[in-house]
Design a protein around this motif. Structure first.
Motif, PDB file in Angstrom:
ATOM      1  N   GLU A  16       0.847  -1.188   0.000  1.00 58.64           N
ATOM      2  CA  GLU A  16       0.000   0.000   0.000  1.00 58.64           C
ATOM      3  C   GLU A  16       0.882   1.236   0.000  1.00 58.64           C
ATOM      4  OE1 GLU A  16      -3.868   0.362   2.431  1.00 58.64           O
ATOM      5  OE2 GLU A  16      -2.447   1.602   3.558  1.00 58.64           O
ATOM      6  N   ILE A  17       0.486   2.226  -0.769  1.00 61.94           N
ATOM      7  CA  ILE A  17       1.185   3.506  -0.751  1.00 61.94           C
ATOM      8  C   ILE A  17       0.160   4.600  -0.515  1.00 61.94           C
ATOM      9  CG2 ILE A  17       3.087   2.757  -2.233  1.00 61.94           C
ATOM     10  CD1 ILE A  17       1.739   4.114  -4.560  1.00 61.94           C
ATOM     11  N   ASN A  18       0.626   5.744  -0.086  1.00 60.98           N
ATOM     12  CA  ASN A  18      -0.280   6.845   0.217  1.00 60.98           C
ATOM     13  C   ASN A  18      -0.035   8.018  -0.710  1.00 60.98           C
ATOM     14  OD1 ASN A  18      -2.032   6.414   2.747  1.00 60.98           O
ATOM     15  ND2 ASN A  18      -0.048   5.556   3.322  1.00 60.98           N
ATOM     16  N   ARG A  19      -1.088   8.510  -1.319  1.00 61.90           N
ATOM     17  CA  ARG A  19      -1.047   9.784  -2.024  1.00 61.90           C
ATOM     18  C   ARG A  19      -1.996  10.712  -1.263  1.00 61.90           C
ATOM     19  NH1 ARG A  19       3.211   9.960  -5.770  1.00 61.90           N
ATOM     20  NH2 ARG A  19       2.212  11.887  -6.454  1.00 61.90           N
ATOM     21  N   THR A  20      -3.142  11.025  -1.819  1.00 62.60           N
ATOM     22  CA  THR A  20      -4.118  11.762  -1.004  1.00 62.60           C
ATOM     23  C   THR A  20      -4.896  10.800  -0.129  1.00 62.60           C
ATOM     24  OG1 THR A  20      -5.870  11.628  -2.679  1.00 62.60           O
ATOM     25  CG2 THR A  20      -4.360  13.495  -2.815  1.00 62.60           C
ATOM     26  N   LEU A  25      -1.904  -2.224  -3.818  1.00 60.86           N
ATOM     27  CA  LEU A  25      -1.238  -2.936  -4.910  1.00 60.86           C
ATOM     28  C   LEU A  25      -2.225  -3.953  -5.491  1.00 60.86           C
ATOM     29  CD1 LEU A  25       1.420  -3.519  -6.482  1.00 60.86           C
ATOM     30  CD2 LEU A  25       1.953  -5.215  -4.719  1.00 60.86           C
ATOM     31  N   VAL A  26      -2.720  -3.661  -6.685  1.00 57.05           N
ATOM     32  CA  VAL A  26      -3.745  -4.527  -7.286  1.00 57.05           C
ATOM     33  C   VAL A  26      -3.200  -5.349  -8.457  1.00 57.05           C
ATOM     34  CG1 VAL A  26      -5.676  -3.065  -6.588  1.00 57.05           C
ATOM     35  CG2 VAL A  26      -4.577  -2.680  -8.821  1.00 57.05           C
ATOM     36  N   TYR A  48      -0.988   0.346  -8.552  1.00 53.56           N
ATOM     37  CA  TYR A  48      -1.716   0.714  -7.335  1.00 53.56           C
ATOM     38  C   TYR A  48      -2.973   1.489  -7.713  1.00 53.56           C
ATOM     39  CZ  TYR A  48       2.643  -0.380  -4.885  1.00 53.56           C
ATOM     40  OH  TYR A  48       3.751  -1.019  -4.397  1.00 53.56           O
ATOM     41  N   MET A  49      -4.071   1.185  -7.011  1.00 51.97           N
ATOM     42  CA  MET A  49      -5.319   1.897  -7.249  1.00 51.97           C
ATOM     43  C   MET A  49      -6.065   2.130  -5.947  1.00 51.97           C
ATOM     44  SD  MET A  49      -6.931   0.329 -10.746  1.00 51.97           S
ATOM     45  CE  MET A  49      -5.889   0.070 -12.191  1.00 51.97           C
ATOM     46  N   GLU A  94      -7.731   7.439  -8.173  1.00 53.43           N
ATOM     47  CA  GLU A  94      -6.278   7.624  -8.181  1.00 53.43           C
ATOM     48  C   GLU A  94      -5.583   6.317  -8.549  1.00 53.43           C
ATOM     49  OE1 GLU A  94      -4.222  10.034  -5.142  1.00 53.43           O
ATOM     50  OE2 GLU A  94      -6.208  10.237  -4.240  1.00 53.43           O
ATOM     51  N   LYS A  95      -4.521   6.452  -9.341  1.00 56.67           N
ATOM     52  CA  LYS A  95      -3.725   5.294  -9.720  1.00 56.67           C
ATOM     53  C   LYS A  95      -2.249   5.675  -9.689  1.00 56.67           C
ATOM     54  CE  LYS A  95      -7.206   4.004 -13.252  1.00 56.67           C
ATOM     55  NZ  LYS A  95      -7.736   5.298 -13.725  1.00 56.67           N
ATOM     56  N   VAL A  96      -1.415   4.729  -9.328  1.00 53.99           N
ATOM     57  CA  VAL A  96       0.037   4.899  -9.395  1.00 53.99           C
ATOM     58  C   VAL A  96       0.632   3.678 -10.074  1.00 53.99           C
ATOM     59  CG1 VAL A  96       2.178   4.935  -8.052  1.00 53.99           C
ATOM     60  CG2 VAL A  96       0.294   6.441  -7.408  1.00 53.99           C
TER      61      VAL A  96
END
Length: 219
Positions: A16-20, A25-26, A48-49, A94-96
Motif C-alpha cells: 500500500e502507498i499513500n497519495r491523497t 497494490l492490485v 496501485y489503485m 487515483e492510480k500509481v
C-alpha cells in the motif's frame, strides 16, 4: 521481507502507498525481452489503485464500484476482455504505476518506447493532433536527460479528479525530477501502455491484474 511488502523479481514493493489516500497494490509484473531464448528482464511493475476506501473515511467510489459488470468473472475471462481493462483505465480513481529498473538503460530509450506506443495508439483512434504531439514531445524530452540505473524508479501518478498525470524519476531514494502531463488523450494512452489488455507492454502484469481482480470482485 516485511509483511507489508511483496517481492517482484527480488525487488520489494509496498502493498500500500499513500497519495491523497491509501492506494492498494492490485497488480504486478515485469517487462522483458527474449534474445536467443534468453529472457532479459527490464523493469518490475507495481500497479496501485484506490480500493476499499468505502471502509475508510472517504465518500468517493473505489475502483471496484466502477467494475460492477465484471463481478463473478473468472481470471481467464478478465484477461481476454479488453473492455474490462478499458474500464480500469477510465475509472475516475487515483492510480500509481511504480516502475523499478532491473536492466539499466538510457532514459532516452525508455522515452522513445513510450512516445512510440502512445503516438501509435492516438493515431489509431485519430486523436494525434498538434496538442498531443507537443505534450508527447515534452515527455520525451523529460527522459532524454536521465539515466535509468538499476533500482531507480519511474512513477506515473494519475489523478482521480482531473485528466492530468505526474511522472517522477527517483534515484537512490531521492526524487530527481518531475513532470506534469496535462493532455487528456496522452494521459489516457500512457495508462493504456500498462493497462491496455492485449495491447499492453507487460502480459505478466495483465495476467496478474486479471487474477487479482477475480478475487477482488468476489469480495
Amino acid at each position: 521481507m516485511s509483511s507489508k511488502e511483496v517481492m517482484i523479481d527480488e525487488i520489494p514493493f509496498p502493498v500500500e502507498i499513500n497519495r491523497t489516500r491509501p492506494l492498494a497494490l492490485v497488480g504486478q509484473g515485469m517487462t522483458s525481452l527474449e534474445i536467443h531464448f534468453l529472457e532479459i528482464k527490464l523493469n518490475a511493475i507495481g500497479i496501485y489503485m484506490d480500493k476499499d476506501v468505502t471502509n475508510h473515511i472517504y465518500m468517493d467510489k473505489d475502483v471496484t464500484q466502477h467494475l460492477e459488470s465484471w463481478k463473478g468473472k473468472k481470471r481467464a475471462e478478465l484477461e481476454e476482455d479488453n473492455l474490462f481493462f478499458n474500464a480500469l483505465v477510465s475509472a475516475p480513481v487515483e492510480k500509481v504505476f511504480r516502475i523499478v529498473v532491473i536492466k539499466e538503460i538510457k532514459g532516452s530509450q525508455y522515452g522513445v518506447q513510450l512516445e512510440g506506443a502512445v503516438r501509435d495508439r492516438l493515431a489509431e483512434v485519430d486523436k494525434y493532433e498538434e496538442e498531443e504531439e507537443a505534450a508527447l514531445e515534452k515527455v520525451t524530452e523529460f527522459f532524454q536527460s536521465i539515466y535509468l540505473k538499476k533500482d531507480s524508479v519511474i512513477t506515473f501518478y494519475f489523478l482521480a479528479t482531473s485528466s492530468a498525470a505526474e511522472i517522477t524519476f527517483t534515484k537512490e531514494g531521492k526524487e530527481e525530477s518531475k513532470i506534469q502531463v496535462d493532455n487528456a488523450n496522452v494521459v489516457e494512452m500512457m495508462q493504456k501502455w500498462y493497462l491496455g489488455g492485449s495491447m499492453a507492454i507487460s502480459p505478466s502484469t495483465i495476467k496478474n491484474l486479471a487474477e487479482k481482480f477475480e478475487a477482488i470482485l468476489c469480495q
